[in-house]
Design a protein around this motif. Structure first.
Motif, PDB file in Angstrom:
ATOM      1  N   ALA A   6     -41.685  33.164  26.398  1.00  0.00           N
ATOM      2  CA  ALA A   6     -40.489  32.493  26.775  1.00  0.00           C
ATOM      3  C   ALA A   6     -40.126  32.024  28.054  1.00  0.00           C
ATOM      4  CB  ALA A   6     -39.181  33.504  26.120  1.00  0.00           C
ATOM      5  N   PRO A   7     -39.509  30.948  28.030  1.00  0.00           N
ATOM      6  CA  PRO A   7     -39.240  30.528  29.435  1.00  0.00           C
ATOM      7  C   PRO A   7     -38.562  30.921  30.313  1.00  0.00           C
ATOM      8  CG  PRO A   7     -38.044  29.137  27.896  1.00  0.00           C
ATOM      9  CD  PRO A   7     -38.892  30.157  27.066  1.00  0.00           C
ATOM     10  N   ASP A   8     -37.790  31.829  30.088  1.00  0.00           N
ATOM     11  CA  ASP A   8     -36.557  32.579  30.911  1.00  0.00           C
ATOM     12  C   ASP A   8     -36.192  33.872  29.833  1.00  0.00           C
ATOM     13  OD1 ASP A   8     -34.277  31.949  29.184  1.00  0.00           O
ATOM     14  OD2 ASP A   8     -34.676  29.969  30.003  1.00  0.00           O
ATOM     15  N   ALA A   9     -35.528  34.894  30.540  1.00  0.00           N
ATOM     16  CA  ALA A   9     -34.892  36.149  30.135  1.00  0.00           C
ATOM     17  C   ALA A   9     -33.889  35.765  28.903  1.00  0.00           C
ATOM     18  CB  ALA A   9     -34.406  37.058  31.274  1.00  0.00           C
ATOM     19  N   MET A  10     -33.120  34.973  29.250  1.00  0.00           N
ATOM     20  CA  MET A  10     -32.145  34.898  27.994  1.00  0.00           C
ATOM     21  C   MET A  10     -32.738  34.241  27.002  1.00  0.00           C
ATOM     22  SD  MET A  10     -28.918  35.111  27.336  1.00  0.00           S
ATOM     23  CE  MET A  10     -28.289  35.517  28.981  1.00  0.00           C
ATOM     24  N   THR A  11     -33.733  33.353  26.918  1.00  0.00           N
ATOM     25  CA  THR A  11     -34.447  33.127  25.806  1.00  0.00           C
ATOM     26  C   THR A  11     -35.296  34.121  25.038  1.00  0.00           C
ATOM     27  OG1 THR A  11     -34.548  30.677  26.622  1.00  0.00           O
ATOM     28  CG2 THR A  11     -36.055  31.251  24.729  1.00  0.00           C
ATOM     29  N   ALA A  12     -36.079  34.727  25.925  1.00  0.00           N
ATOM     30  CA  ALA A  12     -36.707  36.067  25.209  1.00  0.00           C
ATOM     31  C   ALA A  12     -35.838  36.972  24.429  1.00  0.00           C
ATOM     32  CB  ALA A  12     -37.333  36.559  26.420  1.00  0.00           C
ATOM     33  N   ARG A 192     -42.474  47.830  11.725  1.00  0.00           N
ATOM     34  CA  ARG A 192     -42.473  46.771  12.637  1.00  0.00           C
ATOM     35  C   ARG A 192     -42.231  47.042  14.033  1.00  0.00           C
ATOM     36  NH1 ARG A 192     -39.211  41.797  10.197  1.00  0.00           N
ATOM     37  NH2 ARG A 192     -40.000  40.865  11.931  1.00  0.00           N
ATOM     38  N   LEU A 193     -42.982  46.929  15.164  1.00  0.00           N
ATOM     39  CA  LEU A 193     -42.438  46.919  16.446  1.00  0.00           C
ATOM     40  C   LEU A 193     -42.241  45.757  16.905  1.00  0.00           C
ATOM     41  CD1 LEU A 193     -45.328  49.751  17.448  1.00  0.00           C
ATOM     42  CD2 LEU A 193     -43.090  50.180  16.293  1.00  0.00           C
ATOM     43  N   LEU A 194     -41.022  45.776  18.030  1.00  0.00           N
ATOM     44  CA  LEU A 194     -40.768  44.577  18.528  1.00  0.00           C
ATOM     45  C   LEU A 194     -40.157  44.909  20.085  1.00  0.00           C
ATOM     46  CD1 LEU A 194     -39.741  41.589  18.707  1.00  0.00           C
ATOM     47  CD2 LEU A 194     -37.628  42.253  17.996  1.00  0.00           C
ATOM     48  N   MET A 195     -41.087  44.452  21.106  1.00  0.00           N
ATOM     49  CA  MET A 195     -41.175  45.225  22.489  1.00  0.00           C
ATOM     50  C   MET A 195     -40.488  43.747  23.169  1.00  0.00           C
ATOM     51  SD  MET A 195     -43.500  47.167  25.112  1.00  0.00           S
ATOM     52  CE  MET A 195     -44.512  45.701  25.880  1.00  0.00           C
ATOM     53  N   VAL A 196     -39.539  43.767  24.117  1.00  0.00           N
ATOM     54  CA  VAL A 196     -39.084  42.760  25.008  1.00  0.00           C
ATOM     55  C   VAL A 196     -39.023  43.301  26.383  1.00  0.00           C
ATOM     56  CG1 VAL A 196     -37.080  41.339  25.400  1.00  0.00           C
ATOM     57  CG2 VAL A 196     -37.346  42.406  23.274  1.00  0.00           C
ATOM     58  N   ALA A 197     -39.767  42.354  27.347  1.00  0.00           N
ATOM     59  CA  ALA A 197     -39.949  42.638  28.652  1.00  0.00           C
ATOM     60  C   ALA A 197     -39.411  41.282  29.392  1.00  0.00           C
ATOM     61  CB  ALA A 197     -41.227  43.102  28.972  1.00  0.00           C
ATOM     62  N   THR A 198     -38.829  41.522  30.421  1.00  0.00           N
ATOM     63  CA  THR A 198     -38.171  40.283  31.294  1.00  0.00           C
ATOM     64  C   THR A 198     -38.392  40.872  32.772  1.00  0.00           C
ATOM     65  OG1 THR A 198     -35.895  41.049  31.046  1.00  0.00           O
ATOM     66  CG2 THR A 198     -36.669  39.483  29.429  1.00  0.00           C
ATOM     67  N   GLY A 199     -38.574  39.962  33.581  1.00  0.00           N
ATOM     68  CA  GLY A 199     -38.589  39.871  35.046  1.00  0.00           C
ATOM     69  C   GLY A 199     -39.882  40.271  35.472  1.00  0.00           C
ATOM     70  N   ILE A 232     -42.203  39.994  23.204  1.00  0.00           N
ATOM     71  CA  ILE A 232     -41.611  38.994  23.625  1.00  0.00           C
ATOM     72  C   ILE A 232     -41.481  39.100  25.190  1.00  0.00           C
ATOM     73  CG2 ILE A 232     -39.672  37.562  23.549  1.00  0.00           C
ATOM     74  CD1 ILE A 232     -39.196  38.461  20.622  1.00  0.00           C
ATOM     75  N   LEU A 233     -42.099  38.049  25.970  1.00  0.00           N
ATOM     76  CA  LEU A 233     -41.766  38.193  27.392  1.00  0.00           C
ATOM     77  C   LEU A 233     -41.355  36.822  27.789  1.00  0.00           C
ATOM     78  CD1 LEU A 233     -45.747  39.250  27.887  1.00  0.00           C
ATOM     79  CD2 LEU A 233     -43.738  40.904  27.717  1.00  0.00           C
ATOM     80  N   ALA A 238     -44.396  37.766  32.078  1.00  0.00           N
ATOM     81  CA  ALA A 238     -45.940  37.587  31.938  1.00  0.00           C
ATOM     82  C   ALA A 238     -46.913  37.075  32.951  1.00  0.00           C
ATOM     83  CB  ALA A 238     -46.098  36.496  30.581  1.00  0.00           C
ATOM     84  N   GLY A 239     -46.302  37.002  34.009  1.00  0.00           N
ATOM     85  CA  GLY A 239     -46.705  36.179  35.353  1.00  0.00           C
ATOM     86  C   GLY A 239     -48.385  36.627  35.500  1.00  0.00           C
ATOM     87  N   LEU A 240     -48.660  38.009  34.971  1.00  0.00           N
ATOM     88  CA  LEU A 240     -49.902  38.560  35.569  1.00  0.00           C
ATOM     89  C   LEU A 240     -51.071  38.742  34.490  1.00  0.00           C
ATOM     90  CD1 LEU A 240     -48.911  41.555  37.927  1.00  0.00           C
ATOM     91  CD2 LEU A 240     -49.775  39.187  38.587  1.00  0.00           C
TER      92      LEU A 240
END
Length: 245
Positions: A6-12, A192-199, A232-233, A238-240
């Motif tokens: 996703a382009p940003d945290a809110m969208t993610a 089902r597993l759904l992981m979210v990471a932002t920042g 979902i990142l 996802a930068g690295l």
């Protein structure tokens, strides 16, 4: 494993909420595994907004990943209080159908067995929401955590306690040293597993979990062994990652 960028945290976070809502609408008796943390606050805000637009939680049963130990459920720093404030009080969920580990249980081992029994009685978790800690933990499964572990009492890493200090007036020394947590095996049992990471702070551990060896030293890497896991990142988390995968 499905990786969604996703382009940003809110969208993610909105994408995560949309997938949770789709699961809730499609399951006759939805059983949600829930998580806590700053990232989840935006996910829950999005779900509350969907509830105002007609999404019902009345059929849902929920189980949270973890709770500090020892801590009273009415302590404002507890995850019981967090869930009430961030989600439960805003939606039409039946309070008796929500459950978190009891951080005040006099016998934590008995509480952990009862928690596992309650999940089985509910038919298992249909969708488990996850974050990832800086030590690579899902739930409070600090390294090393074997992938067959069940709900149990654990010692928290100092880095985790520092990361969670905000709820304790930024005094990491006041964060409890122990917690009750679903084990990695318990988490992997979810359908089902759904992981979210932002920042950007999560970029290194996201890379370790998704691209480096699957290992008990990074419990989030276990998601790669699950047949129906989604991560979902946002662009920073996802930068690295390699972009030529």
């Amino acid at each position: 494993m499905e990786i969604v960028l996703a382009p940003d945290a809110m969208t993610a976070c909105r994408e995560a909420a949309a997938r949770i809502a789709d699961y809730m609408r499609g399951a006759p008796d939805p059983v949600l595994g829930l998580a806590t943390g700053r990232t989840m606050e935006a996910v829950y805000r999005a779900l509350v907004g969907m509830h105002r637009d007609g999404l019902s939680f009345a059929r849902c049963r929920t189980f949270n990943l973890d709770e500090y130990y020892p801590i009273a459920r009415d302590d404002p720093r507890s995850y019981h209080a967090y869930m009430h404030e961030q989600l439960f009080r805003h939606v039409d969920i039946v309070p008796e159908r929500t459950r978190l580990p009891d951080g005040a249980a006099p016998d934590p081992e008995c509480e952990c067995r009862a928690y596992e029994d309650a999940i089985r009685t509910a038919g298992g978790i249909g969708l488990q929401l996850l974050g990832i800690g800086l030590t690579g933990h899902i739930g409070f499964n600090e390294p090393p955590s074997d992938f067959v572990t069940r709900t149990r009492l654990v010692e928290l890493d100092e880095e985790t306690r520092r990361q969670n200090a905000e709820m304790f007036d930024d005094r990491w020394q006041d964060v409890p040293r122990r917690a009750l947590t679903m084990g990695v095996g318990t988490i992997l049992d979810a359908r089902r597993l759904l992981m979210v990471a932002t920042g950007a702070a999560k970029a290194r551990i996201v890379r370790d979990a998704l691209e480096r060896p699957v290992t008990p030293m990074v419990s989030a890497s276990a998601l790669r062994q699950h047949p129906a896991s989604t991560v979902i990142l946002d662009s920073e988390a996802a930068g690295l990652l390699r972009l030529d995968r």
